[in-house]
Design an enzyme around this catalytic site. Structure first.
Site, PDB file in Angstrom:
ATOM      1  N   HIS A  85      42.573  33.994  35.634  1.00 36.46           N
ATOM      2  CA  HIS A  85      43.791  33.597  36.625  1.00 36.46           C
ATOM      3  C   HIS A  85      44.256  32.304  36.197  1.00 36.46           C
ATOM      4  O   HIS A  85      45.511  32.090  36.400  1.00 36.46           O
ATOM      5  CB  HIS A  85      43.230  33.611  38.152  1.00 36.46           C
ATOM      6  CG  HIS A  85      42.472  32.419  38.510  1.00 36.46           C
ATOM      7  ND1 HIS A  85      41.009  32.388  38.561  1.00 36.46           N
ATOM      8  CD2 HIS A  85      42.971  31.338  38.853  1.00 36.46           C
ATOM      9  CE1 HIS A  85      40.733  31.473  39.262  1.00 36.46           C
ATOM     10  NE2 HIS A  85      41.960  30.648  39.681  1.00 36.46           N
ATOM     11  N   ASP A 220      36.360  37.022  35.526  1.00 36.67           N
ATOM     12  CA  ASP A 220      37.651  35.874  35.428  1.00 36.67           C
ATOM     13  C   ASP A 220      37.362  34.702  34.253  1.00 36.67           C
ATOM     14  O   ASP A 220      37.292  33.677  34.480  1.00 36.67           O
ATOM     15  CB  ASP A 220      37.466  35.228  36.956  1.00 36.67           C
ATOM     16  CG  ASP A 220      39.016  34.635  37.267  1.00 36.67           C
ATOM     17  OD1 ASP A 220      39.572  34.278  36.219  1.00 36.67           O
ATOM     18  OD2 ASP A 220      39.192  34.298  38.378  1.00 36.67           O
ATOM     19  N   SER A 658      39.148  25.504  38.876  1.00 36.77           N
ATOM     20  CA  SER A 658      39.131  27.003  38.197  1.00 36.77           C
ATOM     21  C   SER A 658      39.136  26.612  36.640  1.00 36.77           C
ATOM     22  O   SER A 658      39.681  26.033  36.306  1.00 36.77           O
ATOM     23  CB  SER A 658      40.534  27.701  38.390  1.00 36.77           C
ATOM     24  OG  SER A 658      40.514  27.982  39.770  1.00 36.77           O
TER      25      SER A 658
HETATM   26  N1  ARG Z   1      40.817  31.927  44.765  1.00 37.00           N
HETATM   27  C1  ARG Z   1      40.930  31.597  43.354  1.00 37.00           C
HETATM   28  C2  ARG Z   1      41.371  30.430  43.146  1.00 37.00           C
HETATM   29  O1  ARG Z   1      42.183  29.760  43.949  1.00 37.00           O
HETATM   30  C3  ARG Z   1      42.069  32.372  42.486  1.00 37.00           C
HETATM   31  C4  ARG Z   1      41.367  33.702  42.198  1.00 37.00           C
HETATM   32  C5  ARG Z   1      42.361  34.542  41.487  1.00 37.00           C
HETATM   33  N2  ARG Z   1      42.254  35.996  41.844  1.00 37.00           N
HETATM   34  C6  ARG Z   1      43.021  36.733  42.933  1.00 37.00           C
HETATM   35  N3  ARG Z   1      42.681  37.947  42.956  1.00 37.00           N
HETATM   36  N4  ARG Z   1      44.232  36.161  43.121  1.00 37.00           N
HETATM   37  O2  ARG Z   1      40.701  29.481  42.423  1.00 37.00           O
END
Ligand code: ARG
Length: 723
Positions: A85, A220, A658
């Site tokens: 992501h 991811d 992330s």
């Molecule tokens: N919740 C994750 C973060 O903020 C991002 C994950 C991205 N995946 C998604 N399905 N939007 O780091």
């Protein structure tokens, strides 16, 4: 004798327990106490191996990736691992309908196939404490004056410690809410190339349904590489030439494929963006009553109209995917944050602590009125808070209107006696921005968004805060204000008449720009009606609120530290998108009564979740085949006799982390952090040491995807595997 040892052991464990796993520590301020605690939990590296500004250390492998994520160097030749992501928009930009790397995945089989991107990364050279210099210049200043002076001192330090010729940039970050100031000196590298990524069905498996949730089964990750000029110096923006070479890394992380156990030590390095753990009860209430619900309501509408179009056409899906994902991510976050704040009565907890603070503050002039002043600042601002959210997330939630708003600078120039050359420059810039805007623009969804948010603004915002005359005119020309059809007609008119969406009209305007033409454009008229009303009447109220809020926040924290000096010794600063280390353990948890969550997920769960043809839970045929055949190679977990997909740890992280490396006691990579769990979504404002978990993709799954699913053995060979 035995007894003494026992009490000693007991008190030691008490210290360890009270420090829990909360804390995002600055590598420079890693006191002996914290370091010792890390060692006790399983760290085997010396302090010097972690952070040293004179010789290579682990911190040299940790980078800011693309301005909002973390990445880590995993090979001697500058290979980067980060999240899928985080690489998402670069992968989408590199994709076309013929070569759809977002959908199908991509692996370069040699360096010549690596794809240039617009990304840059930053390496941290060093951290300097500049508290004295800043505080000396702020002596006796308060309010707006202080804000202004602080900004100018910070700017001058940044300039002094920067060096354009070497891409060296310095950011001075206020820590402990402006009680301390540290300078972070970075070197930026521009030539960043895409090396590999799994298909989106793997990299984003589970989509928004699984986002922020455990148990999770997402691959991811994505892979990039830093290039330098032939002499090893960083390329500048636009200098991604074929003569550049892979970076010679100062430090890179070896990769462990050994099994994980519940309780194993884990540390996470990276760039947590923001937390506000000493937020006041008033701030909590503003979030749960107004800010969060407004954001969620407006994003609900925007996401619905985007998704309607993405479903219809794969080309639109590719076009909107990245923007959709980022809007959806924090839509779910703020919805969850509200629920958890209410569920755990964070407001009540803050209030109780504030009562304690007030008792202590009695008779201390610096602090005794602090909380009542702070309460007043909030109650003064509260009547306008919704308006601000509806401007940011509603009116400017239409991409057309956000672009039209950006033309107001051009309007200023056209209204004044501006030299022709400057106007030409502004027009050229606007034309370039318009081109970029049109590439991302989907007219149907945007038109629906504009109609919906204009209606919501009318219904939800106090009449005396609406732009004067705007809705009256709308009613006269388009019909009743409680009727959706009115707004649809209006939006259709804007979209069919604006020059922003019409090349011939835009080019005629650009050839002979004048303020009248711009002001009569229906999209610009709309944008400027809302914006001018807001900036002329309310923007300054927000600035005042902000200045007071940061002043009272700083004093509150100062007071808290004076109130309990022993605790102050063990405090860490809130996240400010600066390098931090957090440590904890791989650990299962109990989200609610009678439910226990395991600390790992396996390939079995991937197959259980699989839904053929689904938007979020589909999988590549080859993946199903390999998983069913249990073809896990050297990546199999010997205990589970399965492929481990994701695991959880107790580490304290937040957005910005992330892509962060999850590292074992020996400094080896065991996973990439990519999410937080739903039960602890209030973590920015209050850390819950029983429920908070970081969700990580197991590095063995990453390698399995690259090797078995992607066939990219060239990438595996470049890594240093620890078996
Ligand atoms: N919740 C994750 C973060 O903020 C991002 C994950 C991205 N995946 C998604 N399905 N939007 O780091």
């Amino acid at each position: 004798m035995r007894k003494i040892i026992l009490t000693l052991i007991l008190s030691l464990t008490l210290v360890a327990k009270s420090m829990a796993d909360e804390g995002m520590w600055l590598p420079l301020l890693l006191g002996q106490q914290v370091y010792n605690d890390m060692v006790k939990k399983g760290l085997k590296l010396t302090k010097d191996q972690l952070y040293n500004i004179n010789k290579a250390s682990l911190k040299d492998a940790i980078i800011i990736f693309g301005g909002g994520c973390t990445g880590e160097i995993v090979s001697a030749q500058g290979m980067i691992f980060t999240n899928h992501h985080c690489g998402y928009s670069a992968i989408a930009s590199a994709s076309t309908m013929e070569h759809n790397y977002l959908r199908d995945g991509f692996y370069a089989s040699n360096k010549g196939e690596e794809i240039k991107t617009n990304l840059s990364v930053q390496f941290l050279l060093r951290i300097d404490d500049v508290t004295k210099e800043v505080n000396d210049s702020l002596q006796g200043l308060t309010g707006a004056e202080r804000v202004k002076k602080q900004a100018s001192v910070i700017a001058s330090i940044s300039k002094r410690m920067g060096d354009d010729s070497k891409n060296i940039e310095t950011v001075v970050s206020p820590l402990f809410k402006g009680n301390q100031f540290f300078a972070f000196v970075y070197q930026r590298y521009f030539d960043i190339r895409l090396v590999g990524a799994p298909p989106e069905s793997v990299g984003k498996f589970g989509g928004d349904t699984d986002n922020w949730e455990w148990p999770r089964h997402t691959g991811d990750f994505s892979i990039f590489r830093v290039y330098t000029k032939p002499d090893g110096s960083p390329a500048k923006r636009g200098e991604s030439t074929d003569a550049n070479i892979p970076m010679k890394a100062k430090w890179y992380l070896p990769v462990s494929i050994k099994p994980l156990k519940d309780g194993d030590f884990s540390m996470i390095w990276g760039y947590p963006g923001s937390t506000n753990r000493y937020e006041s009860s008033y701030g909590i209430k503003l979030a749960t009553d107004i800010n969060n619900p407004s954001l969620v309501k407006l994003r609900d509408a925007r996401l619905k109209y985007m998704f309607d179009e993405m479903k219809k056409d794969p080309a639109i899906k590719l076009q909107l995917a990245s923007s959709y994902a980022s809007i959806a991510n924090y839509w779910k976050f703020y919805d969850g944050e509200t629920k958890q704040l209410l569920k755990y009565d964070i407001y009540g907890q803050k209030k109780a602590f504030e009562d304690k603070f007030n008792n202590w503050a009695k008779g201390k002039p610096e602090f005794e009125n602090l909380l009542s002043d702070w309460a007043k600042a909030y109650s003064d601002w509260k009547p306008y808070a919704k308006l601000r959210m509806y401007m940011n997330e509603g009116i400017n939630g239409s991409p057309l209107i956000a672009f039209a708003s950006s033309l107001s600078r051009l309007e200023d120039l056209l209204m004044k006696n501006t030299p022709q050359a400057d106007i030409q420059k502004a027009i050229d810039a606007a034309s370039a921005q318009r081109k970029a805007f049109l590439e991302g623009e989907n007219i149907v969804s945007d038109r629906n968004i504009l109609a919906a948010v204009t209606h919501l603004f009318y219904t939800d915002i106090e009449k005396d805060q609406q732009p004067v005359g705007f809705y009256g005119n709308l009613k006269q020309t388009y019909g009743a204000l409680d009727d959706d059809a009115t707004y649809k007609k209006y939006a259709a008119d804007i979209f069919s008449k604006t020059m922003i969406l019409d090349d011939a009209k835009w080019n005629a305007f650009a050839a002979k720009p004048d303020a009248g033409t711009l002001q009569n454009d229906p999209a610009f008229y709309y944008a400027s009606s809302f914006m001018k009303s807001y900036t002329s009447k309310y923007a300054s109220l927000f600035q005042q609120f902000n200045a007071k809020n940061s002043e009272y926040g700083r004093l509150y924290l100062k007071g808290i530290m004076e109130m309990d000096p022993a605790k102050a010794q063990k405090m860490y600063p809130d996240a400010t998108f600066t390098m931090r280390v957090s440590y904890g353990n791989v650990k299962s948890y109990e989200p609610r009564d009678a439910v226990k969550y395991d600390y790992v997920t396996t390939s079995k769960g991937v197959l259980e979740k699989y839904i053929p043809g689904d938007y979020e839970f589909d999988l590549p045929a080859k993946q199903i085949e390999l998983l069913k055949a249990k073809d896990f190679g050297q990546y199999i977990d010997p205990v589970r006799k399965d492929l481990v997909i994701n695991f959880i740890t107790t580490n304290d992280i937040t957005g910005g982390n992330s892509g962060s490396p999850v590292i074992n006691g020996k400094g080896e990579l065991i996973g990439l952090a990519f999410d937080g769990n739903y039960e602890a979504l209030s973590h920015k404002l209050a850390f819950d040491k029983n429920l908070n978990r970081t969700i990580c993709v197991d590095i063995r799954y990453v390698l399995w995807c690259i090797d078995k699913l992607g066939g990219a053995t060239n990438i595996i060979k470049e890594l240093k595997l620890m078996k």
